[in-house]
Design an enzyme around this catalytic site. Sequence first.
Site, PDB file in Angstrom:
ATOM      1  N   GLU A   1      -5.289  -7.155  14.947  1.00  0.00           N
ATOM      2  CA  GLU A   1      -4.772  -5.838  14.563  1.00  0.00           C
ATOM      3  C   GLU A   1      -5.891  -4.799  14.664  1.00  0.00           C
ATOM      4  O   GLU A   1      -5.664  -3.649  15.034  1.00  0.00           O
ATOM      5  CB  GLU A   1      -4.200  -5.888  13.141  1.00  0.00           C
ATOM      6  CG  GLU A   1      -3.352  -4.676  12.797  1.00  0.00           C
ATOM      7  CD  GLU A   1      -2.561  -4.843  11.492  1.00  0.00           C
ATOM      8  OE1 GLU A   1      -2.429  -5.968  11.000  1.00  0.00           O
ATOM      9  OE2 GLU A   1      -2.089  -3.830  10.970  1.00  0.00           O
TER      10      GLU A   1
ATOM     11  N   LYS B   1       0.840  -1.203   0.000  1.00  0.00           N
ATOM     12  CA  LYS B   1       0.000   0.000   0.000  1.00  0.00           C
ATOM     13  C   LYS B   1       0.875   1.253   0.000  1.00  0.00           C
ATOM     14  O   LYS B   1       0.696   2.158  -0.787  1.00  0.00           O
ATOM     15  CB  LYS B   1      -0.918  -0.044   1.224  1.00  0.00           C
ATOM     16  CG  LYS B   1      -1.845   1.138   1.349  1.00  0.00           C
ATOM     17  CD  LYS B   1      -2.829   0.932   2.495  1.00  0.00           C
ATOM     18  CE  LYS B   1      -3.567   2.214   2.804  1.00  0.00           C
ATOM     19  NZ  LYS B   1      -4.541   2.062   3.893  1.00  0.00           N
TER      20      LYS B   1
ATOM     21  N   LYS C   1       7.734  -1.068  12.466  1.00  0.00           N
ATOM     22  CA  LYS C   1       8.425  -0.593  11.267  1.00  0.00           C
ATOM     23  C   LYS C   1       9.549   0.390  11.644  1.00  0.00           C
ATOM     24  O   LYS C   1      10.588   0.424  11.002  1.00  0.00           O
ATOM     25  CB  LYS C   1       7.438   0.074  10.307  1.00  0.00           C
ATOM     26  CG  LYS C   1       6.395  -0.909   9.753  1.00  0.00           C
ATOM     27  CD  LYS C   1       5.538  -0.314   8.656  1.00  0.00           C
ATOM     28  CE  LYS C   1       4.482  -1.296   8.197  1.00  0.00           C
ATOM     29  NZ  LYS C   1       3.678  -0.877   7.053  1.00  0.00           N
TER      30      LYS C   1
ATOM     31  N   GLU D   1      10.561  -4.809   4.493  1.00  0.00           N
ATOM     32  CA  GLU D   1      10.634  -6.216   4.088  1.00  0.00           C
ATOM     33  C   GLU D   1      10.308  -6.364   2.602  1.00  0.00           C
ATOM     34  O   GLU D   1      11.000  -7.050   1.846  1.00  0.00           O
ATOM     35  CB  GLU D   1       9.626  -7.069   4.887  1.00  0.00           C
ATOM     36  CG  GLU D   1       9.948  -7.231   6.354  1.00  0.00           C
ATOM     37  CD  GLU D   1       9.300  -6.154   7.218  1.00  0.00           C
ATOM     38  OE1 GLU D   1       9.100  -5.019   6.732  1.00  0.00           O
ATOM     39  OE2 GLU D   1       9.016  -6.456   8.387  1.00  0.00           O
TER      40      GLU D   1
ATOM     41  N   HIS E   1      -6.042 -33.531  17.495  1.00  0.00           N
ATOM     42  CA  HIS E   1      -4.968 -34.421  17.987  1.00  0.00           C
ATOM     43  C   HIS E   1      -3.880 -33.622  18.685  1.00  0.00           C
ATOM     44  O   HIS E   1      -2.775 -34.123  18.896  1.00  0.00           O
ATOM     45  CB  HIS E   1      -4.394 -35.231  16.831  1.00  0.00           C
ATOM     46  CG  HIS E   1      -5.396 -36.184  16.280  1.00  0.00           C
ATOM     47  ND1 HIS E   1      -5.488 -37.493  16.685  1.00  0.00           N
ATOM     48  CD2 HIS E   1      -6.410 -36.000  15.389  1.00  0.00           C
ATOM     49  CE1 HIS E   1      -6.489 -38.091  16.057  1.00  0.00           C
ATOM     50  NE2 HIS E   1      -7.066 -37.198  15.268  1.00  0.00           N
TER      51      HIS E   1
ATOM     52  N   GLY F   1      -5.041  -2.036   4.991  1.00  0.00           N
ATOM     53  CA  GLY F   1      -4.246  -3.181   4.520  1.00  0.00           C
ATOM     54  C   GLY F   1      -4.957  -4.508   4.721  1.00  0.00           C
ATOM     55  O   GLY F   1      -5.071  -5.316   3.800  1.00  0.00           O
ATOM     56  N   ARG F   2      -5.439  -4.741   5.936  1.00  0.00           N
ATOM     57  CA  ARG F   2      -6.050  -6.046   6.226  1.00  0.00           C
ATOM     58  C   ARG F   2      -7.448  -6.186   5.640  1.00  0.00           C
ATOM     59  O   ARG F   2      -8.090  -7.229   5.795  1.00  0.00           O
ATOM     60  CB  ARG F   2      -6.047  -6.309   7.732  1.00  0.00           C
ATOM     61  CG  ARG F   2      -6.736  -5.235   8.560  1.00  0.00           C
ATOM     62  CD  ARG F   2      -6.330  -5.343  10.030  1.00  0.00           C
ATOM     63  NE  ARG F   2      -6.777  -4.215  10.839  1.00  0.00           N
ATOM     64  CZ  ARG F   2      -6.140  -3.069  10.934  1.00  0.00           C
ATOM     65  NH1 ARG F   2      -5.049  -2.851  10.213  1.00  0.00           N
ATOM     66  NH2 ARG F   2      -6.590  -2.106  11.716  1.00  0.00           N
TER      67      ARG F   2
HETATM   68  C1  G6Q Z   1      -2.667  -4.006   7.735  1.00  0.00           C
HETATM   69  C2  G6Q Z   1      -1.448  -3.468   8.304  1.00  0.00           C
HETATM   70  C3  G6Q Z   1      -0.182  -4.125   7.850  1.00  0.00           C
HETATM   71  C4  G6Q Z   1       0.234  -3.774   6.421  1.00  0.00           C
HETATM   72  C5  G6Q Z   1       1.664  -4.240   6.205  1.00  0.00           C
HETATM   73  C6  G6Q Z   1       2.158  -3.981   4.807  1.00  0.00           C
HETATM   74  O1  G6Q Z   1      -3.773  -3.604   7.985  1.00  0.00           O
HETATM   75  O2  G6Q Z   1      -1.391  -2.112   8.167  1.00  0.00           O
HETATM   76  O3  G6Q Z   1      -0.270  -5.517   7.960  1.00  0.00           O
HETATM   77  O4  G6Q Z   1      -0.633  -4.352   5.503  1.00  0.00           O
HETATM   78  O5  G6Q Z   1       2.488  -3.628   7.136  1.00  0.00           O
HETATM   79  O6  G6Q Z   1       2.077  -2.631   4.486  1.00  0.00           O
HETATM   80  P1  G6Q Z   1       2.236  -2.156   3.004  1.00  0.00           P
HETATM   81  O7  G6Q Z   1       1.116  -2.731   2.199  1.00  0.00           O
HETATM   82  O8  G6Q Z   1       2.180  -0.652   3.043  1.00  0.00           O
HETATM   83  O9  G6Q Z   1       3.552  -2.666   2.516  1.00  0.00           O
END
Ligand code: G6Q
Length: 550
Positions: free
Chosen positions: A357, A206, A516, A212, A388, A271-272
């Site tokens: 989250e 996003k 981050k 990463e 199990h 994001g989620r």
């Molecule tokens: C989701 C969070 C988090 C995010 C990641 C990746 O709701 O904000 O999981 O999606 O940190 O972020 P980017 O999409 O900006 O790389």
Amino acid sequence: MSKLVESPAWHALKFHHAAIETIHMRQMFQGDPMRFDKFSLKLGNLLFDYSKNRINDQTVKLLIDLAEQARVPVWIERMFNGEKINSTEQRAALHTALRNRSDRPVLLDGKDVMPDVRRVLGLMRSFSDAVRNGKYLGHTGMPITDIVNIGIGGSDLGPLMVCEALKPHASQNLRAHFVSNIDGTHLTETLKKLDAATTLFIVSSKTFTTQETLTNASSARAWLVEKLDAKTDDEQAVAKHFAAISTNLAATSKFGINPHNVFEFWDWVGGRYSLWSAIGLPIALYVGMDIFEELLDGGYAMDEHFRSAPLDMNIPVLMGLLGIWYGNFFGAGANAVFPYDQYLYRFPAYLQQLEMESNGKRVDRDGNPVDYDTGMSVWGEPGTNGQHAFYQLIHQGTRMIPADFLAPLHSHNPLGEHHAILLANCYAQTEALMLGKTIEEARAELEAQGLHGEALEALLPHKVFPGNKPTNTLIFDKLDPHTLGMLIALYEHKVFVQSVVWNINPFDQWGVELGKQLAGNILPELRDVTFTSRHDASTNGLVDYYQKHR
Ligand code: G6Q
């Protein structure tokens, strides 16, 4: 004390809890033969059975009073109507617009977002069609056989979970891979299996600033250029083998991604909550755009239900309230999710992010610390594997762990008696968790096995199961894209209902943002031996240890 804890609806529930706490669900079922009919709902092919909960008519009424007191219906409309309910980031939470399959406009700051949503869906269709039918060619003129999504968190878990869940619909000619972890192992092990000439990387971020993802993308880029021996024309190779999904178009172009391969989404998509947006491109590539749109249809069907059903017949509302009932009144701290469908094996991990989250918050919307518990921890594994392993703690441990059981009536892979055995296990678990095994039943069982006297008495307490453990059961016809869309939207809305009652913002994630920043502080100290650590003794010690033993 907060307004919530002092409110009439909360007080009434506390009082009611004291009365119902001692009642066993066995009695409830014995006393009411209509309990299943009363406490189950059907939406399309989805059956929601919530009768195995520690509730009666009065509980449901009081929980609905709580939802009304919190003005859940008003908040639902606020969300759907694009109000900036993510107040700490001054953003709307309009993931529902991404799956708005009606011709109703969705206004944000007076502008309809739907034309943009439809435009990007159109771009996703033409791109995914071209890749899937082999018309899109790589740098050396070969069609794409493997896609690699590089993203993390919300830019990974949703598309990964859906691709796994919809595998029966996947193209035979295209494999999907997901690289999220900064651990070089993740990328290296993935690349080992791939041919650069037929691989397409999708960088999903996003913000397009996530360490990463950008590090993995840069290493993937270096691998591609080297493998294709394309050092002199690396820009052309990257342009053919990289696509991006982001809200940050300046950064994607800086990375060298061909603007035709960039798919946009917007800051009003969290994001989620983003798998419904262009972040779902790996899904569209893997299973085709028609199937992706069926997923959107399913999400939309759940949205319509959530918006229009009365609170006491509203599945996400009831699920959210039941979570509050156990979390805030019975003191439960975890919620288990058990999909009895192997294709849903990543669903618990996906829900973990969605719930933890979103509702892992300690201050209310006005910034005041809350004096009640908020989000629970979420975990689970597909059935029957969990049986199990950790089900023991749910059956006989000291903590209450409410659990959701999800199962299809029909398998994509009918194989002898497998599916009947799977379902029998699922049903048997919810029954056993509810009924338990009394001391009399345990004694009779041991006697029937020929045990008597001291030996029997010694073993007896270990063989007793208290039961009275709450579960929800969600049964659907088959795990098709529409049903999956319904299930995902159901949990999204469940989480939202809880956030409204708790008066917290489920759409920000400052704890995740903190992570981050933190790594950025330590990285220079790991790189440079002469750097003096300025942390606590433990962290300084760990940095020094790395420096000495690297
Ligand atoms: C989701 C969070 C988090 C995010 C990641 C990746 O709701 O904000 O999981 O999606 O940190 O972020 P980017 O999409 O900006 O790389």
